[in-house]
Each structure stands twice: as C-alpha cells, then as structure tokens.
Design an enzyme around this catalytic site. Structure first.
Site, short mmCIF file in Angstrom:
data_model
loop_
_atom_site.label_atom_id
_atom_site.label_comp_id
_atom_site.label_asym_id
_atom_site.label_seq_id
_atom_site.Cartn_x
_atom_site.Cartn_y
_atom_site.Cartn_z
N TYR A 182 3.01 9.89 0.69
CA TYR A 182 3.89 9.29 1.70
C TYR A 182 5.35 9.71 1.44
O TYR A 182 5.90 9.47 0.37
CB TYR A 182 3.76 7.76 1.72
CG TYR A 182 2.43 7.26 2.27
CD1 TYR A 182 1.58 8.09 2.99
CD2 TYR A 182 2.03 5.95 2.06
CE1 TYR A 182 0.36 7.63 3.49
CE2 TYR A 182 0.81 5.48 2.57
CZ TYR A 182 -0.02 6.34 3.28
OH TYR A 182 -1.22 5.87 3.76
N ASP A 227 0.83 -1.21 0.00
CA ASP A 227 0.00 0.00 0.00
C ASP A 227 0.86 1.26 0.00
O ASP A 227 1.81 1.38 0.78
CB ASP A 227 -0.90 0.02 1.25
CG ASP A 227 -1.79 1.25 1.28
OD1 ASP A 227 -2.64 1.39 0.38
OD2 ASP A 227 -1.65 2.08 2.21
N1 LIG Z 1 -5.85 5.50 4.58
C1 LIG Z 1 -5.31 6.21 5.52
O1 LIG Z 1 -5.78 7.31 5.85
C2 LIG Z 1 -4.07 5.71 6.22
C3 LIG Z 1 -3.59 6.39 7.34
C4 LIG Z 1 -2.45 5.89 7.96
C5 LIG Z 1 -1.82 4.75 7.49
N2 LIG Z 1 -2.30 4.12 6.39
C6 LIG Z 1 -1.63 2.90 5.87
O2 LIG Z 1 -1.48 2.00 6.94
C7 LIG Z 1 -0.11 1.60 7.03
C8 LIG Z 1 0.21 1.24 8.44
O3 LIG Z 1 0.18 2.42 9.28
P1 LIG Z 1 1.06 2.49 10.60
O4 LIG Z 1 2.50 2.40 10.26
O5 LIG Z 1 0.58 3.61 11.41
O6 LIG Z 1 0.58 1.10 11.27
P2 LIG Z 1 0.95 0.22 12.49
O7 LIG Z 1 1.35 -1.11 11.94
O8 LIG Z 1 -0.19 0.30 13.43
O9 LIG Z 1 2.18 0.91 13.21
C9 LIG Z 1 3.50 0.61 12.88
C10 LIG Z 1 4.41 1.48 13.70
O10 LIG Z 1 4.37 1.03 15.06
C11 LIG Z 1 5.70 0.71 15.48
N3 LIG Z 1 5.71 -0.38 16.44
C12 LIG Z 1 6.35 -0.33 17.65
N4 LIG Z 1 6.16 -1.43 18.34
C13 LIG Z 1 5.42 -2.25 17.58
C14 LIG Z 1 4.93 -3.56 17.75
N5 LIG Z 1 5.14 -4.28 18.87
N6 LIG Z 1 4.20 -4.12 16.76
C15 LIG Z 1 3.98 -3.42 15.62
N7 LIG Z 1 4.43 -2.16 15.39
C16 LIG Z 1 5.15 -1.58 16.37
C17 LIG Z 1 6.43 0.39 14.20
O11 LIG Z 1 7.80 0.59 14.42
P3 LIG Z 1 8.89 -0.42 13.77
O12 LIG Z 1 8.98 -0.06 12.33
O13 LIG Z 1 10.13 -0.08 14.54
O14 LIG Z 1 8.40 -1.80 14.01
C18 LIG Z 1 5.84 1.41 13.24
O15 LIG Z 1 6.44 2.67 13.43
C19 LIG Z 1 0.67 2.75 6.44
O16 LIG Z 1 1.95 2.36 6.00
C20 LIG Z 1 -0.23 3.16 5.31
O17 LIG Z 1 0.01 2.31 4.21
C21 LIG Z 1 -3.43 4.57 5.76
#
Ligand SMILES: NC(=O)c1ccc[n+]([C@@H]2O[C@H](COP(=O)([O-])OP(=O)(O)OC[C@H]3O[C@@H](n4cnc5c(N)ncnc54)[C@H](OP(=O)(O)O)[C@@H]3O)[C@@H](O)[C@H]2O)c1
Length: 306
Positions: free
Chosen positions: A51, A46
């Site tokens: 981004y 995605d």
């Molecule tokens: N449509 C929309 O409006 C929208 C908005 C936001 C995001 N998105 C999509 O959703 C994706 C995921 O968003 P997100 O990165 O906020 O999601 P997430 O998977 O909830 O969060 C990941 C973040 O949490 C950290 N983290 C720390 N401890 C963790 C643990 N135990 N398990 C998992 N993660 C941990 C990760 O760091 P580390 O890398 O160090 O593990 C990373 O920075 C984005 O890349 C994007 O594609 C869409």
C-alpha cells in the site's frame, strides 16, 4: 461497536476494521484519522506491504505515536505476496523478507495477523509452512490467514501449513455480492448461479474462518462508491436513504449494516479517510437489519431472487 472473535485465536476485535490503503494521500492528518477510528470503537487496522509502495505502513507508525493509543491497545494486520508489476510470490524467502519490511515500517515487534494477499499459482505449500513456522516461533506473527483465496487453495496450503488459517479477506458489499449470489441461485441457469469461488462463504463458516469484507462501498473493482451515486444506482440509493431515516443513520451506515447482518460474523474493512464518514460508518455497525430489510437491499442493488 460489535466485537468479532477472530476464528481460533484469542483476538476479539472490532467488527469494523480501518483499511490503511489510502493513508498516503499527502493532505491527510493520519493521526487524527487513527484517533477518530479508535475513539469510535475501531481497534483493528489493515495494511499490506504494497500500500502506497510501503509508505502507508510508515505513515501509520509515525501517526500512531501522535495519538493517545499504544501498540497493545490495537491489532495490526498486514498482507504480503504481491510484487507489483512482477509477480505473486509465496516463496519462503519473499514472505520472510516482506514481513521483515512491514515490521520495520510499522515500527512494531509483531503483527497480530499476517495474510497472503492474492493467490500465487506457483505456490509450494512447504515453503509457506516453513515461513509461517519461522515467523511464529520468532514471535513476529500471532495469527495467519489468506486473502482472495478459494477453498481448494486454502486446503492446498493446509497440506503443509501447521498453523490454523484464521482469516480470509474477500471483497463483499452491496454491489459485490458474488459470495452469496451463487448460493441464492443454486440450480438455476442464470449468470448469478455461476460458482466463481467454489462456495467460499459456506466453506469459511464450516471451517470457522473469519471473513474480512474489503471495499464495502465500491462497485466493480475500485470503480467508485455506489453510495450517493444516484445516477447509476437510483433504486439502491433510494432504499439506503429510506432505511437510514428509519434507523436514524446514513446511507453509508446502512451499507455497513448490510455486511454486518450476515450470520457469517464478518469484519468489514472500510477505507474512508474522511473523519465524519468514519463516525457515521462505525455507528452503522450497531444496526441489526431484519431479514426483510436485508433482502430488500439485495434486490434494490439489482439482484433478482429465484
Ligand atoms: N485484500 C485485498 O485484495 C484488498 C483489496 C482492496 C482493499 N483492501 C482493504 O480494504 C480497505 C478498504 O478498501 P476501499 O478503500 O476500497 O474501501 P471502501 O470503504 O469501499 O471505499 C472507500 C473509498 O470510497 C470513498 N467514498 C466516497 N463516498 C463514500 C461514502 N459515502 N461512504 C464511504 N466511502 C466513500 C472514500 O473516500 P473518502 O476517503 O473521501 O471518504 C474512499 O476513497 C483498504 O484500505 C484495504 O485495507 C483489501
């Protein structure tokens, strides 16, 4: 890895999607991240034009060439419609221009899916319809959908758009359960019973749209991950750890299993760029929680059942 049939398409993809929003961190080895995800069953990636100001798409394209994966092995999705600091823009001109930009940065001829990122209240459905028709006819986009939109907004688009709306990307995870709270608390006068999104979960199931759950590990709007945050979420982390031991998994794996257990057949978009976390989270995709376990996690996250 469980496979999800994207509604009304021939796309059968991994339940876990790797979100590439955080891929522009300079210390990362993007090729290793993509390869690790792919080797563990992830074949859906995605993106959004915004981004990293576009850099996440170009980093991904360059890194993909350094893996064993070819373009046809994977599904690439991007999103358009947000112009940071300016506006939301679903005009035909912006949609076309933004998609052309993404195709160029991603170094690909086509997107497997294109989503409208966040609602533009000045939307004119006829303009969206013209943009989608042009992109589909040119073979530049295979499937269409939206993100963060409610049933009324989707119905409004459908008054003009001819393509089926296959996907809705919405935040959902253990600490962001608005989509199910209102349904569980129907007919109650508590906060949880407030309908904020017009029943988008039920609408998506009825209309056969695939929900993609974003930020499954965050609480609030990017406040940080709840997994491991025992100070703020002691009960939830205790229950996650108990179930992790029971299923020979990890708390992150169980947090994914929570999303995956919902019969709406959602995909989950993970954002971790950490290789070992990618492995543990993809393994969690295969766990099927019981109804009792699912509700116990829901309550450990602070929710009260009526
Ligand atoms: N449509 C929309 O409006 C929208 C908005 C936001 C995001 N998105 C999509 O959703 C994706 C995921 O968003 P997100 O990165 O906020 O999601 P997430 O998977 O909830 O969060 C990941 C973040 O949490 C950290 N983290 C720390 N401890 C963790 C643990 N135990 N398990 C998992 N993660 C941990 C990760 O760091 P580390 O890398 O160090 O593990 C990373 O920075 C984005 O890349 C994007 O594609 C869409």
């Amino acid at each position: 890895m469980k496979q999800i049939q994207i509604a009304n398409t021939d796309i059968k993809a991994s339940q876990i999607i790797l979100g590439c929003m955080r891929m522009n961190e300079p210390s990362l080895d993007a090729a290793k991240i993509i390869q690790t995800a792919y080797d563990n069953g992830v074949n859906f990636f995605d993106h959004a034009d915004i981004y990293g100001g576009g850099t996440c798409e170009s980093i991904f394209a360059k890194a993909l060439k350094a893996t064993t994966i070819s373009r046809s092995d994977i599904y690439i999705q991007s999103k358009v419609g947000i112009r940071p600091g300016i506006a939301f823009d679903f005009s035909k001109a912006h949609i076309i221009e933004a998609v052309e930009g993404s195709l160029k940065r991603l170094d690909t001829e086509y997107l497997d899916a294109l989503l409208l990122h966040r609602p533009d209240t000045l939307v004119e459905p006829e303009e969206v319809a013209e943009a989608f028709a042009q992109l589909e006819k040119a073979g530049k986009v295979r499937a269409f959908g939206v993100s963060n939109q409610n049933p009324g907004q989707i119905e409004l688009l459908k008054t003009a758009v001819k393509q089926s709306m296959n996907i809705n990307q919405l935040q959902f995870g253990l600490m962001h359960t608005g989509m199910v709270d209102a349904g569980i608390n129907v007919n109650m006068t508590n906060q949880a019973g407030l309908v904020r999104d017009s029943g988008i979960l039920e609408y998506s199931r009825i209309e056969n749209m695939t929900i993609q759950a974003w930020s499954p590990f965050q609480y609030g709007f990017f406040e940080g991950p709840f997994v491991g945050n025992t100070e703020k979420f002691p009960e939830l982390n205790k229950r996650l750890t108990e179930l992790a031991e029971q299923y020979d998994s990890t708390p992150s794996g169980i947090a994914i299993a929570f999303v995956n257990r919902h019969p709406a057949k959602m995909q989950t978009i993970i954002g971790t760029m950490n290789l070992s976390r990618i492995v543990e989270v993809t393994e969690g995709s295969d766990i099927v929680l019981t109804r009792e376990e699912w509700y116990s996690l829901y309550q450990a996250a602070g929710n009260i059942l009526p």
